[in-house]
Write an enzyme that holds these catalytic residues in place. Structure first.
Site, PDB file in Angstrom:
ATOM      1  N   MET A 197       0.849  -1.193   0.000  1.00 57.35           N
ATOM      2  CA  MET A 197       0.000   0.000   0.000  1.00 57.35           C
ATOM      3  C   MET A 197       0.893   1.253   0.000  1.00 57.35           C
ATOM      4  O   MET A 197       0.446   2.341   0.363  1.00 57.35           O
ATOM      5  CB  MET A 197      -0.933  -0.010   1.222  1.00 57.35           C
ATOM      6  CG  MET A 197      -1.903  -1.191   1.175  1.00 57.35           C
ATOM      7  SD  MET A 197      -3.456  -0.915   2.033  1.00 57.35           S
ATOM      8  CE  MET A 197      -2.877  -0.591   3.677  1.00 57.35           C
ATOM      9  N   GLY A 198       2.153   1.088  -0.408  1.00 61.40           N
ATOM     10  CA  GLY A 198       3.062   2.226  -0.508  1.00 61.40           C
ATOM     11  C   GLY A 198       3.614   2.642   0.836  1.00 61.40           C
ATOM     12  O   GLY A 198       3.607   1.864   1.796  1.00 61.40           O
ATOM     13  N   HIS A 244       9.019   1.082   3.495  1.00 57.65           N
ATOM     14  CA  HIS A 244      10.141   1.114   4.442  1.00 57.65           C
ATOM     15  C   HIS A 244      11.068  -0.061   4.136  1.00 57.65           C
ATOM     16  O   HIS A 244      10.824  -0.815   3.177  1.00 57.65           O
ATOM     17  CB  HIS A 244       9.634   1.100   5.892  1.00 57.65           C
ATOM     18  CG  HIS A 244       8.673  -0.016   6.183  1.00 57.65           C
ATOM     19  ND1 HIS A 244       9.010  -1.344   6.103  1.00 57.65           N
ATOM     20  CD2 HIS A 244       7.357   0.005   6.550  1.00 57.65           C
ATOM     21  CE1 HIS A 244       7.975  -2.096   6.418  1.00 57.65           C
ATOM     22  NE2 HIS A 244       6.942  -1.297   6.684  1.00 57.65           N
ATOM     23  N   HIS A 284       9.587  -3.473   3.251  1.00 63.69           N
ATOM     24  CA  HIS A 284       9.102  -3.672   1.879  1.00 63.69           C
ATOM     25  C   HIS A 284      10.268  -3.936   0.924  1.00 63.69           C
ATOM     26  O   HIS A 284      10.168  -4.759   0.018  1.00 63.69           O
ATOM     27  CB  HIS A 284       8.364  -2.418   1.388  1.00 63.69           C
ATOM     28  CG  HIS A 284       7.092  -2.107   2.118  1.00 63.69           C
ATOM     29  ND1 HIS A 284       6.968  -1.035   2.972  1.00 63.69           N
ATOM     30  CD2 HIS A 284       5.890  -2.721   2.106  1.00 63.69           C
ATOM     31  CE1 HIS A 284       5.732  -0.996   3.447  1.00 63.69           C
ATOM     32  NE2 HIS A 284       5.068  -2.010   2.954  1.00 63.69           N
ATOM     33  N   GLN A 320     -10.298  -2.544   2.429  1.00 60.27           N
ATOM     34  CA  GLN A 320      -9.829  -3.191   3.655  1.00 60.27           C
ATOM     35  C   GLN A 320      -9.790  -2.240   4.854  1.00 60.27           C
ATOM     36  O   GLN A 320      -9.313  -2.603   5.917  1.00 60.27           O
ATOM     37  CB  GLN A 320      -8.473  -3.858   3.423  1.00 60.27           C
ATOM     38  CG  GLN A 320      -7.304  -2.916   3.208  1.00 60.27           C
ATOM     39  CD  GLN A 320      -6.054  -3.669   2.781  1.00 60.27           C
ATOM     40  OE1 GLN A 320      -5.913  -4.084   1.642  1.00 60.27           O
ATOM     41  NE2 GLN A 320      -5.108  -3.835   3.697  1.00 60.27           N
ATOM     42  N   GLN A 365      -2.914 -12.355   7.667  1.00 59.82           N
ATOM     43  CA  GLN A 365      -3.092 -12.010   6.257  1.00 59.82           C
ATOM     44  C   GLN A 365      -2.400 -13.036   5.356  1.00 59.82           C
ATOM     45  O   GLN A 365      -2.950 -13.499   4.359  1.00 59.82           O
ATOM     46  CB  GLN A 365      -2.522 -10.610   6.008  1.00 59.82           C
ATOM     47  CG  GLN A 365      -2.361 -10.260   4.540  1.00 59.82           C
ATOM     48  CD  GLN A 365      -1.971  -8.812   4.337  1.00 59.82           C
ATOM     49  OE1 GLN A 365      -2.797  -7.928   4.471  1.00 59.82           O
ATOM     50  NE2 GLN A 365      -0.717  -8.555   3.987  1.00 59.82           N
ATOM     51  N   SER A 410       4.734   0.590   8.838  1.00 54.10           N
ATOM     52  CA  SER A 410       4.475   2.004   8.512  1.00 54.10           C
ATOM     53  C   SER A 410       3.895   2.713   9.725  1.00 54.10           C
ATOM     54  O   SER A 410       4.099   3.909   9.913  1.00 54.10           O
ATOM     55  CB  SER A 410       3.456   2.108   7.390  1.00 54.10           C
ATOM     56  OG  SER A 410       3.860   1.362   6.290  1.00 54.10           O
TER      57      SER A 410
HETATM   58  O1  PAF Z   1      -0.168  -5.820   3.576  1.00 58.07           O
HETATM   59  C1  PAF Z   1      -0.573  -4.909   2.847  1.00 58.07           C
HETATM   60  O2  PAF Z   1       0.130  -3.916   2.607  1.00 58.07           O
HETATM   61  C2  PAF Z   1      -1.964  -5.007   2.210  1.00 58.07           C
HETATM   62  O3  PAF Z   1      -2.857  -5.632   3.067  1.00 58.07           O
HETATM   63  C3  PAF Z   1      -1.937  -5.708   0.844  1.00 58.07           C
HETATM   64  C4  PAF Z   1      -1.494  -7.149   0.930  1.00 58.07           C
HETATM   65  C5  PAF Z   1      -1.021  -4.948  -0.106  1.00 58.07           C
HETATM   66  C6  PAF Z   1      -3.353  -5.710   0.244  1.00 58.07           C
HETATM   67  O4  PAF Z   1      -3.838  -4.417   0.091  1.00 58.07           O
END
Ligand code: PAF
Length: 281
Positions: free
Chosen positions: A27-28, A31, A34, A58, A152, A185
């Site tokens: 989601m940008g 850090h 990622h 979400q 997740q 984040s």
């Molecule tokens: O973990 C995340 O950043 C989000 O939940 C994802 C997997 C990109 C889905 O929007």
């Protein structure tokens, strides 16, 4: 590095690519955690696509969708420096052309409404739906997710299996600051004193795993004591639970592969963490 803002542009590019492709969904506001996902992705495929999409589906009504940091230029610069082949940053209208209310959704049963799902109703339906859509749009061979969002990760594994997506799911172990705090984040929201306290969360997870592995202690007792310890340190508890790893159902005495998961607030910041371990080491 290519930047695609629409699925048509992405698809046209994708059709011309040869070799294997890895997707890192984000989601940008990237850090180091990622960027580590990107590194792992590069080890598993010829090309890497990073998606950057703050997914409204979400977020709950009282959550931070509007204030969620959007840092596309800085993110793209960091990804270009890391040799990423393409960034996919679609518009909301491109991902949900008929609007959120009309969107067909995916719900993975039994695992989506517990733990984080209990306090964030609909959250994992939003995650599963957008990840399925990203898989269809990007058509990756491999997708990489952080183990920090353990629930997740397991939901995405189950969804991928249930819907027969031809995508290999790779979970990357949690990146931590030198004091043990899992990178996120949301750490940026912590005040100086909250940031100093935050690593206690991981210390508590370690001591529970140790107590179950080595001290033959009753897990429920270890969890109850740890909840009190966290509250006394200044955390407001959401949950602290022991589950079996695969489907996050309650761990029985026969389950060997366990995970202890926590969510707790420091001030208004909700932190999550987890520690997978084997009962007998
Ligand atoms: O973990 C995340 O950043 C989000 O939940 C994802 C997997 C990109 C889905 O929007």
């Amino acid at each position: 590095m290519q930047l695609f803002n629409s699925r048509e542009e992405l698809r046209a590019w994708r059709r011309q690519q040869k070799g294997t492709l890895a997707l890192v969904p984000t989601m940008g506001n990237l850090h180091e955690g990622h960027l580590k996902l990107v590194e792992i992705a590069q080890q598993h495929a010829d090309q890497v696509v990073v998606s950057i999409f703050v997914n409204p589906m979400q977020f709950g009504t009282n959550e931070d969708l509007d204030s969620y940091p959007r840092t596309l230029d800085a993110d793209c610069q960091a990804l270009a420096e890391r040799g990423v082949n393409a960034v996919f940053a679609p518009q909301v209208s491109d991902v949900y052309p008929r609007g959120l209310d009309a969107q067909t959704s995916i719900e993975v049963p039994h695992i989506s409404d517990i733990l984080c799902g209990a306090s964030r109703p609909g959250h994992f339906r939003g995650v599963a739906t957008v990840v399925a859509k990203l898989f269809n749009m990007v058509q990756p061979d491999v997708a990489i997710f952080g183990q920090k969002d353990y629930q997740q990760l397991q939901i995405i594994r189950l969804m991928t299996e249930d819907l027969s997506f031809p995508v290999e799911i790779i979970g990357m172990s949690t990146e931590r600051a030198s004091d043990g705090l899992a990178l996120s984040s949301r750490n940026g929201y912590l005040s100086t004193s909250e940031r100093r306290l935050a690593p206690v969360l991981y210390q508590v997870l370690q001591s529970i795993a140790h107590a179950i592995q080595h001290d033959n202690i009753d897990p429920e007792q270890a969890l109850a004591e740890a909840r009190i310890a966290l509250q006394e340190s200044g955390f407001r508890m959401d949950y602290l639970e022991l589950k079996r790893q695969d489907d996050l159902q309650p761990a029985t005495a026969d389950d060997e592969q366990l995970v202890v998961l926590v969510a707790a607030y420091l001030g208004s910041t909700r932190l999550i963490d987890n520690l997978p371990f084997s009962r007998n080491n």
